[in-house]
Design an enzyme around this catalytic site. Structure first.
Site, short mmCIF file in Angstrom:
data_model
loop_
_atom_site.label_atom_id
_atom_site.label_comp_id
_atom_site.label_asym_id
_atom_site.label_seq_id
_atom_site.Cartn_x
_atom_site.Cartn_y
_atom_site.Cartn_z
N HIS A 1 0.67 -1.19 0.05
CA HIS A 1 0.09 0.16 0.02
C HIS A 1 0.86 1.43 0.05
O HIS A 1 1.94 1.35 0.72
CB HIS A 1 -0.82 0.05 1.17
CG HIS A 1 -2.10 0.95 1.23
ND1 HIS A 1 -1.76 2.48 1.52
CD2 HIS A 1 -3.17 0.88 0.67
CE1 HIS A 1 -3.01 2.96 1.25
NE2 HIS A 1 -3.88 2.02 0.82
N LEU B 1 -10.83 -3.46 3.50
CA LEU B 1 -9.72 -2.75 2.50
C LEU B 1 -8.63 -1.97 3.18
O LEU B 1 -8.66 -1.28 3.94
CB LEU B 1 -10.47 -1.91 1.62
CG LEU B 1 -9.66 -1.02 0.65
CD1 LEU B 1 -9.14 -2.06 -0.52
CD2 LEU B 1 -10.28 0.03 -0.10
N ASP B 2 -7.31 -2.64 2.77
CA ASP B 2 -6.12 -2.10 3.32
C ASP B 2 -5.93 -2.07 5.10
O ASP B 2 -5.42 -1.34 5.28
CB ASP B 2 -5.82 -0.69 2.89
CG ASP B 2 -5.65 -0.33 1.25
OD1 ASP B 2 -5.12 -1.59 0.78
OD2 ASP B 2 -6.16 0.27 0.44
N GLU B 3 -6.84 -2.85 5.47
CA GLU B 3 -6.85 -3.07 7.10
C GLU B 3 -6.27 -4.23 7.46
O GLU B 3 -6.42 -4.80 8.68
CB GLU B 3 -8.33 -2.81 7.50
CG GLU B 3 -8.88 -1.40 7.17
CD GLU B 3 -8.13 -0.17 7.78
OE1 GLU B 3 -7.32 -0.54 8.90
OE2 GLU B 3 -8.03 0.88 7.28
#
Length: 287
Positions: free
Chosen positions: A194, A229-231
């Site tokens: 990311h 998402l992106d966690e």
């Protein structure tokens, strides 16, 4: 003494006697401990361990140890794995238009820095987009995606991953949101890079967002993919200083460099079984 090394990793609820049982099993089986790391998470009550070992004599059989360890693991309700160090993981690389992470990983693989076997490349852009990249014998799969074809594309992607018997999937700047069903199939074996030191600046043109806010640090985060998402659980992060003299183009250039090195470090640790899931976090036994 055999030069063949094996890696044992395990995690379970912490109880007295785990280290003693593991050490005794290795000793009784005729094995020599070369490296051992452990961590007791006091907050969660879970225990994590990584051991590198080899046989103390030619006649020692690792399959006998594996059978012995099954009973130990059952008694402690362990999640565990045991494999030869030289058994490379099979890896699928997924990429979109930006190819800097893909090129870097392929270079590190060819140079011997990353001990893996790339078994497929999946891209939502055609092969001509990457005409400057030497894929060698790695199968290339162009799976274009639209809102209407997303589920069909993911089904083809999953079939490619399944048929290639992939151990690990790397999103090397694959700029598509995976469905919950797809991420569930890849739980614990899909790594994403990311473009920020999470959380922050999500969405389009992140470095332009950062420049507009006058940031003094930019960064990158490598994490396991989850339906959030992106966690997902974070594996590796890094940052770099930014000044008022840096343009958005400078941030993009510096950001790509951070993304390359963060993803490479994360993948190296995953390939060496140094990363263990700890609920929403990870335990990373650095080398």
């Amino acid at each position: 003494m055999s030069s063949t090394r094996h890696i044992l990793t395990l995690s379970c609820v912490n109880r007295p006697g785990i280290v003693a049982k593991v050490s005794a099993a290795l000793f009784d089986g005729g094995f020599n401990i070369l490296d051992a790391q452990q961590f007791d998470d006091i907050k969660t009550g879970d225990f994590f361990m990584r051991v590198v070992f080899n046989a103390g004599a030619p006649e020692v059989n690792v399959e006998d140890l594996r059978e012995t360890f099954k009973a130990i693991a059952l008694g402690f309700a362990m999640t565990w794995s045991m494999r030869p160090v030289d058994q490379r993981k099979r890896v699928v690389l997924m990429v979109s238009r930006f190819d800097h992470c893909l090129v870097d990983l392929l270079y590190r693989w060819r140079s011997g820095e990353l001990r893996m076997d790339p078994v497929a490349i999946i891209a939502n852009y055609p092969r001509s987009t990457y005409a400057h990249i030497d894929f060698g014998e790695i199968p290339f799969h162009h799976l274009p995606i639209t809102k209407e074809t997303k589920m069909e594309q993911e089904a083809q992607g999953w079939e490619t991953i399944r048929s290639a018997k992939a151990d690990l999937v790397i999103l090397a700047r694959y700029m598509q949101i995976l469905s919950d069903g797809f991420t569930a199939k890849l739980e614990g074996r899909c790594v994403n890079i990311h473009h920020s030191f999470l959380p922050g600046f999500k969405g389009a043109r992140p470095y332009h967002q950062a420049h507009a806010r006058g940031v003094k640090l930019i960064g990158a985060t490598a994490h396991f993919v989850t339906s959030d998402l992106d966690e997902g659980p974070i594996i590796e992060q890094d940052v770099e200083r930014i000044t008022h003299r840096d343009t958005p183009g400078d941030l993009v250039r510096k950001g790509r460099d951070i993304e390359r090195r963060v993803l490479a470090r994360a993948i190296a640790n995953v390939l060496e079984d140094r990363v263990l899931l700890n609920h929403g976090k990870t335990v990373v036994f650095e080398g």
